[in-house]
Enzyme design. Structure first.
Site, PDB file in Angstrom:
ATOM      1  N   LYS A 116      -5.200 -46.627 -70.665  1.00  0.00           N
ATOM      2  CA  LYS A 116      -4.968 -45.462 -71.718  1.00  0.00           C
ATOM      3  C   LYS A 116      -4.249 -44.550 -71.145  1.00  0.00           C
ATOM      4  O   LYS A 116      -4.551 -44.001 -70.125  1.00  0.00           O
ATOM      5  CB  LYS A 116      -6.466 -45.124 -72.227  1.00  0.00           C
ATOM      6  CG  LYS A 116      -7.376 -46.434 -72.761  1.00  0.00           C
ATOM      7  CD  LYS A 116      -6.707 -47.093 -73.902  1.00  0.00           C
ATOM      8  CE  LYS A 116      -7.573 -48.170 -74.301  1.00  0.00           C
ATOM      9  NZ  LYS A 116      -7.078 -48.709 -75.637  1.00  0.00           N
ATOM     10  N   ASP A 121      -1.448 -47.871 -73.373  1.00  0.00           N
ATOM     11  CA  ASP A 121      -1.771 -47.702 -74.669  1.00  0.00           C
ATOM     12  C   ASP A 121      -2.096 -46.328 -74.913  1.00  0.00           C
ATOM     13  O   ASP A 121      -3.186 -45.860 -74.348  1.00  0.00           O
ATOM     14  CB  ASP A 121      -2.931 -48.654 -74.832  1.00  0.00           C
ATOM     15  CG  ASP A 121      -3.443 -48.690 -76.263  1.00  0.00           C
ATOM     16  OD1 ASP A 121      -3.235 -47.992 -77.158  1.00  0.00           O
ATOM     17  OD2 ASP A 121      -4.406 -49.418 -76.545  1.00  0.00           O
ATOM     18  N   GLU A 139       1.775 -49.597 -76.290  1.00  0.00           N
ATOM     19  CA  GLU A 139       1.159 -49.819 -77.329  1.00  0.00           C
ATOM     20  C   GLU A 139       0.612 -48.358 -78.204  1.00  0.00           C
ATOM     21  O   GLU A 139       0.102 -47.343 -77.478  1.00  0.00           O
ATOM     22  CB  GLU A 139      -0.266 -50.558 -76.683  1.00  0.00           C
ATOM     23  CG  GLU A 139      -1.116 -50.881 -77.771  1.00  0.00           C
ATOM     24  CD  GLU A 139      -2.244 -51.957 -77.668  1.00  0.00           C
ATOM     25  OE1 GLU A 139      -3.295 -52.020 -78.086  1.00  0.00           O
ATOM     26  OE2 GLU A 139      -1.945 -52.511 -76.250  1.00  0.00           O
ATOM     27  N   GLU A 178      -3.109 -53.460 -84.489  1.00  0.00           N
ATOM     28  CA  GLU A 178      -4.529 -53.734 -84.426  1.00  0.00           C
ATOM     29  C   GLU A 178      -5.180 -53.213 -85.857  1.00  0.00           C
ATOM     30  O   GLU A 178      -6.084 -53.614 -86.301  1.00  0.00           O
ATOM     31  CB  GLU A 178      -5.394 -53.165 -83.095  1.00  0.00           C
ATOM     32  CG  GLU A 178      -5.145 -51.780 -83.323  1.00  0.00           C
ATOM     33  CD  GLU A 178      -5.960 -51.462 -81.696  1.00  0.00           C
ATOM     34  OE1 GLU A 178      -6.890 -50.894 -81.864  1.00  0.00           O
ATOM     35  OE2 GLU A 178      -5.006 -51.471 -80.797  1.00  0.00           O
ATOM     36  N   ASP A 188      -5.676 -58.225 -84.667  1.00  0.00           N
ATOM     37  CA  ASP A 188      -7.071 -58.569 -84.124  1.00  0.00           C
ATOM     38  C   ASP A 188      -7.625 -59.453 -85.106  1.00  0.00           C
ATOM     39  O   ASP A 188      -7.929 -59.332 -86.500  1.00  0.00           O
ATOM     40  CB  ASP A 188      -7.837 -57.303 -84.199  1.00  0.00           C
ATOM     41  CG  ASP A 188      -9.137 -57.753 -83.276  1.00  0.00           C
ATOM     42  OD1 ASP A 188      -9.928 -58.415 -83.753  1.00  0.00           O
ATOM     43  OD2 ASP A 188      -9.261 -56.763 -82.431  1.00  0.00           O
ATOM     44  N   HIS A 216      -4.804 -58.622 -80.477  1.00  0.00           N
ATOM     45  CA  HIS A 216      -5.836 -57.417 -79.836  1.00  0.00           C
ATOM     46  C   HIS A 216      -7.101 -58.280 -79.883  1.00  0.00           C
ATOM     47  O   HIS A 216      -7.308 -58.887 -80.793  1.00  0.00           O
ATOM     48  CB  HIS A 216      -5.736 -56.426 -80.761  1.00  0.00           C
ATOM     49  CG  HIS A 216      -6.716 -55.087 -80.381  1.00  0.00           C
ATOM     50  ND1 HIS A 216      -7.869 -55.025 -80.829  1.00  0.00           N
ATOM     51  CD2 HIS A 216      -6.420 -54.163 -79.534  1.00  0.00           C
ATOM     52  CE1 HIS A 216      -8.540 -54.101 -80.391  1.00  0.00           C
ATOM     53  NE2 HIS A 216      -7.584 -53.560 -79.562  1.00  0.00           N
ATOM     54  N   GLU A 252      -6.507 -60.223 -74.169  1.00  0.00           N
ATOM     55  CA  GLU A 252      -7.162 -58.994 -73.938  1.00  0.00           C
ATOM     56  C   GLU A 252      -8.458 -59.120 -73.652  1.00  0.00           C
ATOM     57  O   GLU A 252      -9.289 -59.545 -74.373  1.00  0.00           O
ATOM     58  CB  GLU A 252      -6.805 -57.781 -74.991  1.00  0.00           C
ATOM     59  CG  GLU A 252      -7.299 -56.602 -74.845  1.00  0.00           C
ATOM     60  CD  GLU A 252      -7.129 -55.614 -75.637  1.00  0.00           C
ATOM     61  OE1 GLU A 252      -6.835 -54.284 -75.397  1.00  0.00           O
ATOM     62  OE2 GLU A 252      -6.502 -55.926 -76.868  1.00  0.00           O
TER      63      GLU A 252
END
Length: 376
Positions: A166, A194, A220, A246, A269, A296, A329
């Protein structure tokens, strides 16, 4: 096979160590499961992404539209639920609630026909899928670089060949973190970043330009998901492939992003986009726009199993001898009920996960564990 009851289950755990994405602080893990019961004794399980309590409320509102229906009529049920709730939202919690219901219906269908879901969806292109570790959140109260290096080095030691961290905590700190992780994991481990839409366009472009030297597979959610034009600008003005999707729920949300050429990699997702019924339609959209599809996944083993069945049916693109498989993931943040609620938890071995091949989702829920993690 007639639907006789619909139940919802919230799972909750207070975290001993809170962690942060660019805009959120996680003090607990709270997820929501859907259980659908039929007159022949079969039970199907699904999971809704997003705020658990809101999903519970919407699923309860949808339940009268399910009772008495033939559980195998998955498409008609999806269309009825979406049509009845269209005016309340074409995205968001309406779609996440439908997602959980839809996954549970596919689980029921697989159990009825005694086949894994991927078989009912047309068959698997692959039954072993490379996984990437999702982690690298900012640990509250800990040194960012030191804790991140220790965490990501641990993923490599576990056998992961790819991982995602992240960012979104400021340009200087983010680039220092990326550089430190790349040095720690070496040049052969794939690295993704991300931002959880934590930047505006100007800063996101700068991060992409500075981070590119560290061989980043994708960037991302660099900016807010509503700003499709900014995603397109990101693709044009920095070298890292742009990923997102997502929160672009349903075929309509995904289609608009693809029409505007917003991403290099689309990331629906299953438990948010509208379930497996809707997810397989996204495959067609990705093929039409020739955009890479890397779903996702975030949730318990129910969501993971649904994601694996979806991964299994994604065609190779292009259909080459050395066609790549989309990576799965695999959330590595602390969540004690992720595995505890099923008899044989989904695991990775040397960065590879096998698609469950039992009937339906291929996972068996331990009902006693649902009570163990119920909110107090």
């Amino acid at each position: 096979m007639i639907i006789t009851a619909v139940h919802t289950h919230i799972l909750h755990h207070d975290l001993e160590q809170p962690f942060q994405s660019a805009f959120s602080t996680f003090y607990n893990r709270r997820h929501m499961l859907v259980e659908i019961v039929c007159d022949n004794g079969l039970v199907g399980w699904g999971e809704c992404r997003g705020p658990a309590d809101i999903n519970v409320a919407i699923v309860k509102m949808m339940t009268p539209l399910l009772i008495g229906k033939q559980a195998l009529d998955i498409e008609p049920i999806w269309n009825d639920l979406y049509s009845q709730f269209r005016d309340q939202g074409q995205r968001g919690a309406t779609l996440t609630a439908i997602s959980g219901i839809d996954v549970a219906l596919w689980d029921l269908s697989g159990k009825y026909y005694d086949k894994p879901i991927y078989q009912l969806l047309g068959g698997a292109y692959r039954k072993e899928i490379p996984a990437y570790a999702t982690g690298g959140f900012r640990m509250v109260g800990k040194d960012r670089i030191e804790s991140l290096v220790a965490e990501t080095s641990g993923y490599v030691a576990q056998g992961f060949k790819a991982l995602k961290i992240k960012i979104g905590f400021g340009i200087e700190l983010d680039i220092a973190a990326i550089a430190a992780v790349r040095q720690a994991i070496g040049p052969k481990t794939s690295l993704m970043i991300d931002a959880n839409h934590g930047y505006d366009l100007s800063d996101a472009i700068k991060v992409g330009q500075l981070a590119a030297q560290y061989d980043i597979d994708w960037f991302e959610e660099p900016v807010i998901p509503e700003a499709l034009n900014c995603y397109r600008e990101m693709r044009n003005r920095q070298p890292i492939p742009v990923a997102g999707g997502e929160t672009w729920h349903s075929r309509w949300g995904i289609n608009e992003a693809l029409k505007q050429q917003s991403v290099d990699i689309i990331q629906p997702d299953v438990c948010g986009v509208g379930g497996l019924t809707e997810a397989r339609k996204i495959i067609t959209l990705a093929e039409i726009h020739h955009v890479r599809l890397v779903p996702h996944v975030w949730g318990t083993n129910i969501a993971m199993a649904a994601g694996l069945h979806f991964h299994a049916i994604i065609p190779p693109a292009p259909n080459a001898h050395e066609a790549r498989s989309p990576h799965f993931e695999f959330d590595q943040t602390h969540n004690p009920f992720r595995n505890a609620i099923v008899e044989e938890p989904i695991q990775q071995h040397q960065g590879i996960i096998k698609v469950p091949d039992g009937p339906g989702l291929g996972v068996k829920v331990i009902r006693e564990q649902l009570a163990e993690f119920a909110p107090q």
